[in-house]
Scaffold this motif. Structure first.
Motif, PDB file in Angstrom:
ATOM      1  N   SER A   1      19.103   7.610 -14.796  1.00 44.77           N
ATOM      2  CA  SER A   1      17.749   7.575 -14.256  1.00 44.77           C
ATOM      3  C   SER A   1      17.566   8.566 -13.116  1.00 44.77           C
ATOM      4  O   SER A   1      18.514   8.912 -12.417  1.00 44.77           O
ATOM      5  N   LEU A   2      16.334   8.961 -12.948  1.00 37.58           N
ATOM      6  CA  LEU A   2      15.929   9.749 -11.787  1.00 37.58           C
ATOM      7  C   LEU A   2      15.493   8.758 -10.708  1.00 37.58           C
ATOM      8  O   LEU A   2      14.532   8.012 -10.902  1.00 37.58           O
ATOM      9  N   LEU A   3      16.215   8.722  -9.591  1.00 32.31           N
ATOM     10  CA  LEU A   3      15.911   7.783  -8.512  1.00 32.31           C
ATOM     11  C   LEU A   3      14.988   8.454  -7.499  1.00 32.31           C
ATOM     12  O   LEU A   3      15.336   9.480  -6.912  1.00 32.31           O
ATOM     13  N   LEU A   4      13.816   7.872  -7.318  1.00 36.23           N
ATOM     14  CA  LEU A   4      12.846   8.400  -6.361  1.00 36.23           C
ATOM     15  C   LEU A   4      12.598   7.349  -5.278  1.00 36.23           C
ATOM     16  O   LEU A   4      12.241   6.207  -5.584  1.00 36.23           O
ATOM     17  N   THR A   5      12.795   7.731  -4.022  1.00 35.89           N
ATOM     18  CA  THR A   5      12.589   6.812  -2.907  1.00 35.89           C
ATOM     19  C   THR A   5      11.199   7.028  -2.334  1.00 35.89           C
ATOM     20  O   THR A   5      10.878   8.116  -1.848  1.00 35.89           O
ATOM     21  N   LEU A   6      10.374   5.995  -2.388  1.00 39.68           N
ATOM     22  CA  LEU A   6       9.008   6.069  -1.881  1.00 39.68           C
ATOM     23  C   LEU A   6       8.969   5.610  -0.427  1.00 39.68           C
ATOM     24  O   LEU A   6       9.727   4.713  -0.036  1.00 39.68           O
ATOM     25  N   GLN A   7       8.098   6.217   0.342  1.00 36.99           N
ATOM     26  CA  GLN A   7       7.980   5.887   1.755  1.00 36.99           C
ATOM     27  C   GLN A   7       6.708   5.081   2.012  1.00 36.99           C
ATOM     28  O   GLN A   7       5.725   5.213   1.277  1.00 36.99           O
ATOM     29  N   ALA A   8       6.752   4.246   3.045  1.00 40.51           N
ATOM     30  CA  ALA A   8       5.584   3.434   3.403  1.00 40.51           C
ATOM     31  C   ALA A   8       4.396   4.336   3.715  1.00 40.51           C
ATOM     32  O   ALA A   8       4.544   5.427   4.271  1.00 40.51           O
ATOM     33  N   LEU A   9       3.209   3.877   3.347  1.00 39.97           N
ATOM     34  CA  LEU A   9       1.996   4.631   3.623  1.00 39.97           C
ATOM     35  C   LEU A   9       1.664   4.553   5.108  1.00 39.97           C
ATOM     36  O   LEU A   9       1.756   3.491   5.723  1.00 39.97           O
ATOM     37  N   THR A  10       1.277   5.665   5.677  1.00 47.05           N
ATOM     38  CA  THR A  10       0.899   5.706   7.079  1.00 47.05           C
ATOM     39  C   THR A  10      -0.600   5.425   7.213  1.00 47.05           C
ATOM     40  O   THR A  10      -1.351   5.454   6.226  1.00 47.05           O
ATOM     41  N   ASP A  11      -1.023   5.177   8.445  1.00 49.51           N
ATOM     42  CA  ASP A  11      -2.456   5.003   8.684  1.00 49.51           C
ATOM     43  C   ASP A  11      -3.222   6.245   8.270  1.00 49.51           C
ATOM     44  O   ASP A  11      -4.348   6.158   7.764  1.00 49.51           O
ATOM     45  N   GLU A  12      -2.619   7.414   8.470  1.00 46.76           N
ATOM     46  CA  GLU A  12      -3.294   8.657   8.101  1.00 46.76           C
ATOM     47  C   GLU A  12      -3.465   8.759   6.584  1.00 46.76           C
ATOM     48  O   GLU A  12      -4.494   9.229   6.091  1.00 46.76           O
ATOM     49  N   ASP A  13      -2.457   8.301   5.835  1.00 50.72           N
ATOM     50  CA  ASP A  13      -2.564   8.272   4.368  1.00 50.72           C
ATOM     51  C   ASP A  13      -3.738   7.393   3.948  1.00 50.72           C
ATOM     52  O   ASP A  13      -4.571   7.789   3.121  1.00 50.72           O
ATOM     53  N   LEU A  14      -3.785   6.185   4.517  1.00 54.08           N
ATOM     54  CA  LEU A  14      -4.838   5.240   4.148  1.00 54.08           C
ATOM     55  C   LEU A  14      -6.202   5.726   4.623  1.00 54.08           C
ATOM     56  O   LEU A  14      -7.219   5.514   3.942  1.00 54.08           O
ATOM     57  N   ARG A  15      -6.236   6.383   5.781  1.00 55.58           N
ATOM     58  CA  ARG A  15      -7.507   6.899   6.288  1.00 55.58           C
ATOM     59  C   ARG A  15      -8.081   7.930   5.307  1.00 55.58           C
ATOM     60  O   ARG A  15      -9.288   7.929   5.011  1.00 55.58           O
ATOM     61  N   GLY A  16      -7.227   8.785   4.782  1.00 53.51           N
ATOM     62  CA  GLY A  16      -7.679   9.763   3.801  1.00 53.51           C
ATOM     63  C   GLY A  16      -8.189   9.100   2.541  1.00 53.51           C
ATOM     64  O   GLY A  16      -9.202   9.525   1.951  1.00 53.51           O
ATOM     65  N   LEU A  17      -7.511   8.034   2.111  1.00 52.78           N
ATOM     66  CA  LEU A  17      -7.945   7.298   0.922  1.00 52.78           C
ATOM     67  C   LEU A  17      -9.311   6.650   1.150  1.00 52.78           C
ATOM     68  O   LEU A  17     -10.190   6.686   0.270  1.00 52.78           O
ATOM     69  N   LEU A  18      -9.514   6.056   2.321  1.00 50.43           N
ATOM     70  CA  LEU A  18     -10.794   5.409   2.626  1.00 50.43           C
ATOM     71  C   LEU A  18     -11.932   6.428   2.653  1.00 50.43           C
ATOM     72  O   LEU A  18     -13.020   6.173   2.121  1.00 50.43           O
TER      73      LEU A  18
END
Length: 452
Positions: free
Chosen positions: A170-187
């Motif tokens: 398998s290809l192991l990909l480690t995901l990182q927690a979303l930051t406030d800036e990530d969520l702000r862009g989504l909003l």
């Protein structure tokens, strides 16, 4: 197995009437470029982009991917985007409710769909760490023969929770927690995009800050709260989602707490002082305020570890062990479950006997050192493991405590400048009463006094 007609019907209904779908569904990324966060995985030429055929040569690499990271950061979304980008069927199973029978049914269906319809399948298996070794073994033939593209998600360390044969394929990909800036862009995208709210309402800064706090790093939770607030604002004929409207819509009061300002330090200070004062209920109140405001649980855990030494010390030597274990657990599990661990530690510290003797002792010793009261190390304590040490008188006359009754040698240890100084002044609270008795007896023996 035929293509999922129910899913197809739902997708067709969403295309004809997008407004009927939840905002989180409407804003679901369609390409890797729309995925929020995970920039380290989305760079040009990255394994994930090669998996969906971007770059030279089309799709390449293993047909199995393991996504490792905390909940609510887009593992399901990434799997869905891969299926869309590669034009494959998307089938989702959860290891909590599915077993080998369900997995085999999907694999058999994938083989028939590939042969009958020419359509390959992405199997997204959530919580794979909950599968036993035998259950994980059942996935190997499908992975090795590429009957499906397996995308498995886990919140636990895959090196401990996933069998080696599957991990190596398998290809192991480690995901990182979303930051406030990530969520702000989504909003902001959801507020303006035609798939979302299309500019129908705006979100002022205070309401946005509250929404980010209650989202707790979860993109779906953020969009769900935004949709609720927007619905309430539109129903009132308002052009913006005010803080009051958002509070009513999500039934969560905004906590007056600025993680970068005075409230951050004031509430943290009140938490520690309540522990020091043994007020367990006030302790829990301030802890709850910090949790509800979205404070970093690691910051809280660090403060509790400091309190365990500064305010409790040897009155209860297990307090530090409890705080350290709590910090390790918090780092592993995160919110929301970490609130329970933080509560356990805070209660234990609040109700523990208190002593600041260790804190005062090291500060008193530091004050003398800074004042120049250091002086040379007594000759008999110096290193004698080199040629010429004996000639200098180093290590000569040293009494080895293990050779003496009671294991205590009546000899000078401190430099002349601080000889006779007593930095440690133990209390008589809790377990420290025993340390006080021991310190008194040992100091007497070191002075060469006979015990009566």
């Amino acid at each position: 197995m035929e293509p999922d007609l129910f899913t197809a019907a739902a997708e067709d209904r969403q295309e004809r009437d997008p407004a009927s779908s939840p905002l989180a569904v409407r804003m679901r990324p369609r390409t890797l470029d729309e995925v929020v966060g995970q920039g380290h995985l989305l760079k040009p030429g990255s394994p994930l982009r090669r998996l969906v055929g971007e770059g030279s040569g089309g799709p390449a690499g293993p047909s199995s991917v393991i996504l490792w990271g905390p909940p609510g950061i887009g593992k399901t979304t990434l799997a869905y985007v891969v299926s869309q980008a590669t034009n494959k069927r998307f089938v989702e199973l959860s290891a909590i409710t599915a077993g080998v029978k369900e997995v085999r049914a999907v694999i058999d269906g994938a083989r028939r769909a590939s042969g009958g319809y020419g359509k390959e399948t992405v199997l997204f298996l959530d919580e794979i760490h909950r599968f036993s070794k035998a259950q994980q073994d059942s996935l190997l033939p499908a992975v090795e023969n590429r009957w499906v593209t397996l995308i498995a998600a886990t919140t636990e360390n895959p090196y401990f929770s996933i069998i080696s044969p599957l991990l190596s394929r398998s290809l192991l990909l480690t995901l990182q927690a979303l930051t406030d800036e990530d969520l702000r862009g989504l909003l902001h995208r959801a507020l303006t995009d035609e798939r979302g709210l299309g500019g129908a309402v705006t979100l002022p800064e205070d309401a946005e800050a509250h929404l980010l706090r209650i989202a707790g790093g979860d993109a779906r939770r953020a969009l769900t709260a935004l949709e609720a607030g927007a619905g309430s604002a539109i129903a009132k004929g308002e052009a913006e989602i005010t803080l009051e409207t958002l509070e009513d819509a999500v039934d969560r009061a905004a906590v007056k707490y600025d993680r970068a300002g005075d409230q951050h330090y004031d509430v943290a200070s009140a938490l520690i002082k309540s522990i020091r004062g043994s007020d367990v209920d006030a302790t829990l109140h301030y802890l709850a305020r910090m949790i509800e405001a979205g404070e970093d649980p690691r910051f809280i855990a660090r403060r509790l570890m400091i309190s365990a030494s500064e305010d409790i010390g040897l009155a209860d030597p297990t307090a530090l062990q409890t705080a350290v274990a709590g910090a390790q657990a918090v780092a592993l599990i995160g919110f929301p479950e970490a609130r329970i661990t933080l509560s356990q530690v805070a209660i234990a510290l609040a109700l523990a006997p208190k002593s600041n003797a260790a804190y005062l002792a090291i500060d008193a010793a530091l004050a003398d050192v800074r004042a120049g009261l250091a002086g040379p190390v007594p000759p008999h304590l110096r290193d004698g493991h080199y040629k010429g040490a004996e000639k200098l008188g180093h290590a000569q006359g040293y009494l080895y405590p293990h050779d003496l009754p009671g294991g205590i040698a009546a000899q000078q240890y401190a430099p002349d400048a601080v000889r006779g100084k007593q930095y440690y002044a133990p209390t008589r609270y809790g377990a420290e009463a025993r340390y006080a008795d021991v310190a008194e007896r040992v100091r007497s023996r070191l002075r060469g006094e006979q015990e009566g």
